[in-house]
Design an enzyme around this catalytic site. Structure first.
Site, PDB file in Angstrom:
ATOM      1  N   GLU A  65       0.857  -1.283   0.042  1.00 48.56           N
ATOM      2  CA  GLU A  65       0.056  -0.054   0.103  1.00 48.56           C
ATOM      3  C   GLU A  65       0.803   1.243  -0.070  1.00 48.56           C
ATOM      4  O   GLU A  65       2.167   1.016   0.080  1.00 48.56           O
ATOM      5  CB  GLU A  65      -1.120  -0.047   1.445  1.00 48.56           C
ATOM      6  N   HIS A  67       0.250   5.804   1.160  1.00 50.72           N
ATOM      7  CA  HIS A  67      -0.521   6.631   2.011  1.00 50.72           C
ATOM      8  C   HIS A  67       0.153   8.125   1.549  1.00 50.72           C
ATOM      9  O   HIS A  67       1.331   8.236   1.151  1.00 50.72           O
ATOM     10  CB  HIS A  67      -0.304   6.575   3.407  1.00 50.72           C
ATOM     11  N   HIS A  71       5.730   7.358   7.133  1.00 50.21           N
ATOM     12  CA  HIS A  71       6.010   6.465   8.283  1.00 50.21           C
ATOM     13  C   HIS A  71       7.410   6.527   8.578  1.00 50.21           C
ATOM     14  O   HIS A  71       8.192   6.437   7.933  1.00 50.21           O
ATOM     15  CB  HIS A  71       5.684   4.801   7.769  1.00 50.21           C
ATOM     16  N   HIS A 105       4.771   0.393  -0.148  1.00 52.83           N
ATOM     17  CA  HIS A 105       5.561  -0.230   0.804  1.00 52.83           C
ATOM     18  C   HIS A 105       5.075  -1.604   1.247  1.00 52.83           C
ATOM     19  O   HIS A 105       3.804  -1.546   1.278  1.00 52.83           O
ATOM     20  CB  HIS A 105       5.916   0.625   2.002  1.00 52.83           C
ATOM     21  N   CYS A 119       6.157   1.906  14.550  1.00 57.03           N
ATOM     22  CA  CYS A 119       5.684   2.517  13.625  1.00 57.03           C
ATOM     23  C   CYS A 119       5.216   3.954  13.932  1.00 57.03           C
ATOM     24  O   CYS A 119       4.265   3.764  14.656  1.00 57.03           O
ATOM     25  CB  CYS A 119       4.967   1.943  12.539  1.00 57.03           C
TER      26      CYS A 119
END
Length: 151
Positions: A65, A67, A71, A105, A119
């Site tokens: 996925e 975003h 992260h 990732h 995370c």
């Protein structure tokens, strides 16, 4: 003067914490993954960040996925590999991984041990974007990425 309750979360046993629920990674059927759990360790609106612990069982993997948010990941258990963008990296204890915005990732554990990582992300963040067929076609142009990804 406002009072803030100070709360320490002691480790209940290795890789779990008091008063922290071990959650399923995602709802079944919403995205492809295998044998992953998550725990929300810290979420404070004053910091606007959430600190989470993910554990990937041996031979498991997170969702492929991306975003809009960043992260910051630190491995604290085991070994494995991760895809960040178009590169696959071997990862092990104390490695730091930076996942920039809108970067594909995925994390995978080795066959014989779990992979656990912290995370750090924004408390308020966008929902994950899954790859479409064109995205997968582009990613699979790199033979290392094609061999690594699980969808």
């Amino acid at each position: 003067m406002t009072s803030t309750k100070i709360k320490a979360k002691r480790a209940a046993r290795q890789y779990t914490w008091e008063d922290v629920e071990v959650l399923t990674y995602k709802s079944e059927g919403t995205a492809p993954f295998k044998d992953v759990t998550r725990q929300v360790l810290f979420d404070d609106p004053h910091l606007a960040a959430q600190w989470r612990y993910f554990e990937v069982a041996p031979d498991g993997h997170t969702t492929l996925e991306r975003h809009q948010h960043v992260h910051a990941v630190m491995v604290i258990r085991g070994r494995g590999a991760c895809l960040v963008g178009t590169e696959v990296f071997s990862i092990e204890l104390h490695d730091l991984i930076h996942v920039p915005p809108l970067t594909w990732h995925q994390f995978r554990a080795t066959l014989n041990e779990p992979l656990g990582f912290l995370c750090l992300v924004n408390s308020e963040r966008d929902r994950p974007e899954l790859p479409g067929s064109e995205d997968l076609q582009l990613l699979r142009q790199n033979p290392d990425v094609a061999a690594f990804i699980r969808v």
